[in-house]
Design an enzyme around this catalytic site. Sequence first.
Site, PDB file in Angstrom:
ATOM      1  N   LYS A  43      -5.497  -1.817  -5.400  1.00 42.94           N
ATOM      2  CA  LYS A  43      -5.413  -3.131  -4.786  1.00 42.94           C
ATOM      3  C   LYS A  43      -4.281  -3.133  -3.816  1.00 42.94           C
ATOM      4  O   LYS A  43      -3.790  -4.155  -3.347  1.00 42.94           O
ATOM      5  CB  LYS A  43      -5.311  -4.139  -5.999  1.00 42.94           C
ATOM      6  CG  LYS A  43      -6.635  -4.223  -6.973  1.00 42.94           C
ATOM      7  CD  LYS A  43      -6.220  -5.201  -7.843  1.00 42.94           C
ATOM      8  CE  LYS A  43      -7.172  -5.078  -9.116  1.00 42.94           C
ATOM      9  NZ  LYS A  43      -6.679  -5.701 -10.083  1.00 42.94           N
ATOM     10  N   GLU A  99      -1.601   2.663   2.752  1.00 43.58           N
ATOM     11  CA  GLU A  99      -1.365   2.793   1.286  1.00 43.58           C
ATOM     12  C   GLU A  99       0.078   1.924   1.064  1.00 43.58           C
ATOM     13  O   GLU A  99       0.778   1.904   2.077  1.00 43.58           O
ATOM     14  CB  GLU A  99      -1.164   4.273   1.224  1.00 43.58           C
ATOM     15  CG  GLU A  99      -0.289   4.661  -0.535  1.00 43.58           C
ATOM     16  CD  GLU A  99      -1.527   4.106  -1.615  1.00 43.58           C
ATOM     17  OE1 GLU A  99      -1.874   3.049  -1.532  1.00 43.58           O
ATOM     18  OE2 GLU A  99      -1.439   5.173  -2.542  1.00 43.58           O
ATOM     19  N   ASP A 100       0.139   1.453  -0.129  1.00 46.85           N
ATOM     20  CA  ASP A 100       1.469   0.755  -0.417  1.00 46.85           C
ATOM     21  C   ASP A 100       2.590   1.683  -0.479  1.00 46.85           C
ATOM     22  O   ASP A 100       3.509   1.428  -0.129  1.00 46.85           O
ATOM     23  CB  ASP A 100       1.286   0.047  -1.716  1.00 46.85           C
ATOM     24  CG  ASP A 100       0.629   0.592  -3.090  1.00 46.85           C
ATOM     25  OD1 ASP A 100       0.360   1.878  -2.849  1.00 46.85           O
ATOM     26  OD2 ASP A 100       0.130  -0.001  -3.960  1.00 46.85           O
ATOM     27  N   ASP A 103       4.142   8.235  -4.038  1.00 44.27           N
ATOM     28  CA  ASP A 103       5.031   8.595  -5.021  1.00 44.27           C
ATOM     29  C   ASP A 103       5.205  10.249  -5.286  1.00 44.27           C
ATOM     30  O   ASP A 103       5.734  10.790  -4.605  1.00 44.27           O
ATOM     31  CB  ASP A 103       4.622   7.718  -6.603  1.00 44.27           C
ATOM     32  CG  ASP A 103       5.894   7.875  -7.440  1.00 44.27           C
ATOM     33  OD1 ASP A 103       6.964   8.232  -7.301  1.00 44.27           O
ATOM     34  OD2 ASP A 103       5.247   7.662  -8.852  1.00 44.27           O
ATOM     35  N   PHE A 152      11.304   1.771 -10.100  1.00 39.96           N
ATOM     36  CA  PHE A 152      10.097   1.114 -10.093  1.00 39.96           C
ATOM     37  C   PHE A 152       9.981  -0.290  -9.238  1.00 39.96           C
ATOM     38  O   PHE A 152      11.056  -0.904  -9.592  1.00 39.96           O
ATOM     39  CB  PHE A 152       9.327   0.710 -11.504  1.00 39.96           C
ATOM     40  CG  PHE A 152       7.950   0.583 -11.477  1.00 39.96           C
ATOM     41  CD1 PHE A 152       7.076   2.152 -11.495  1.00 39.96           C
ATOM     42  CD2 PHE A 152       7.418  -0.274 -11.458  1.00 39.96           C
ATOM     43  CE1 PHE A 152       5.663   1.874 -11.033  1.00 39.96           C
ATOM     44  CE2 PHE A 152       5.869  -0.510 -11.476  1.00 39.96           C
ATOM     45  CZ  PHE A 152       5.065   0.603 -11.348  1.00 39.96           C
ATOM     46  N   ARG A 165       2.153  -8.763  -7.980  1.00 39.38           N
ATOM     47  CA  ARG A 165       1.794  -8.395  -6.591  1.00 39.38           C
ATOM     48  C   ARG A 165       2.075  -9.663  -5.561  1.00 39.38           C
ATOM     49  O   ARG A 165       2.155  -9.574  -4.376  1.00 39.38           O
ATOM     50  CB  ARG A 165       0.235  -8.292  -6.505  1.00 39.38           C
ATOM     51  CG  ARG A 165      -0.402  -7.041  -7.435  1.00 39.38           C
ATOM     52  CD  ARG A 165      -1.778  -6.818  -7.001  1.00 39.38           C
ATOM     53  NE  ARG A 165      -2.186  -5.921  -8.398  1.00 39.38           N
ATOM     54  CZ  ARG A 165      -2.135  -4.633  -8.026  1.00 39.38           C
ATOM     55  NH1 ARG A 165      -1.617  -4.012  -7.028  1.00 39.38           N
ATOM     56  NH2 ARG A 165      -2.754  -3.914  -8.756  1.00 39.38           N
TER      57      ARG A 165
HETATM   58  P1  IMP Z   1       1.264   8.634  -6.970  1.00 36.46           P
HETATM   59  O1  IMP Z   1      -0.372   9.551  -6.914  1.00 36.46           O
HETATM   60  O2  IMP Z   1       2.174   9.382  -7.951  1.00 36.46           O
HETATM   61  O3  IMP Z   1       1.698   9.235  -5.551  1.00 36.46           O
HETATM   62  O4  IMP Z   1       1.205   7.337  -7.066  1.00 36.46           O
HETATM   63  C1  IMP Z   1       0.728   6.349  -6.049  1.00 36.46           C
HETATM   64  C2  IMP Z   1       0.172   5.018  -6.641  1.00 36.46           C
HETATM   65  O5  IMP Z   1       1.157   4.828  -7.809  1.00 36.46           O
HETATM   66  C3  IMP Z   1       0.584   4.119  -5.480  1.00 36.46           C
HETATM   67  O6  IMP Z   1      -0.626   3.827  -4.886  1.00 36.46           O
HETATM   68  C4  IMP Z   1       0.865   2.929  -6.289  1.00 36.46           C
HETATM   69  O7  IMP Z   1      -0.410   2.105  -6.861  1.00 36.46           O
HETATM   70  C5  IMP Z   1       1.455   3.227  -7.808  1.00 36.46           C
HETATM   71  N1  IMP Z   1       2.996   3.362  -7.664  1.00 36.46           N
HETATM   72  C6  IMP Z   1       3.792   4.330  -7.577  1.00 36.46           C
HETATM   73  N2  IMP Z   1       5.038   4.173  -7.474  1.00 36.46           N
HETATM   74  C7  IMP Z   1       5.207   2.667  -7.750  1.00 36.46           C
HETATM   75  C8  IMP Z   1       6.027   1.675  -7.876  1.00 36.46           C
HETATM   76  O8  IMP Z   1       7.158   1.973  -7.806  1.00 36.46           O
HETATM   77  N3  IMP Z   1       5.494   0.506  -7.851  1.00 36.46           N
HETATM   78  C9  IMP Z   1       4.257  -0.106  -8.033  1.00 36.46           C
HETATM   79  N4  IMP Z   1       3.225   1.097  -7.797  1.00 36.46           N
HETATM   80  C10 IMP Z   1       3.855   2.334  -7.812  1.00 36.46           C
HETATM   81 MG    MG Z   2      -0.838   0.347  -8.565  1.00 38.85          MG
END
Ligand code: IMP
Ligand code: MG
Length: 175
Positions: A43, A99-100, A103, A152, A165
Amino acid sequence: MVLQPQLKILISRDEIARTVERLAREISRDYQGRQPLLVGILKGSFVFMADLVRRLDLPLELDFVRLSSYGCVRETSGKVRVVQRLQTRIKGRDVLVVEDIVDTGTTISFLLDYLKKKKPASLKLCALADKPSRRRVPVPIDYLGFTVPDKFVVGYGLDCDERFRNLPDICVMED
Ligand code: IMP
Ligand code: MG
């Protein structure tokens, strides 16, 4: 809006608006004469997607996928699943994933591999935020909004356990 005491504004709504404008200019320029399909990841990308598409001067289409990863709230477990598929055939299309935040890179690299198998004409990534200090899987980000520190962040679509959100600014959670 009343912020919780543990939230501090990291990126203000004005700064976000200027950055979305810049990204929209870059994307509109690069996709001139084409009809891209923007794929938002639910989302978290919904606010960013809504602002971005309204600034794009292109005959675009959009669709969404929803992914789930098992594990605790703040950490991607590494196992990603598609829980809501695309409704659009992407073979031969110019696909831009929205993508938001990137990470560790696990989520987005899974999705890019998944979409690549469907043979789009092109596949690019636009991310609102990047947390490069935590990267485990290398991810090429074609259009990037902000680089954020290893904290975070919530707001502007980003959640913590489904909350925050709706905050108009990007905030840091202090724990
Ligand atoms: P990744 O797979 O570790 O790159 O994580 C990516 C997903 O984790 C993103 O699509 C977000 O939904 C969530 N995410 C990672 N870091 C944060 C943060 O600092 N705040 C909120 N959501 C995060
Ligand atoms: Mg998330």
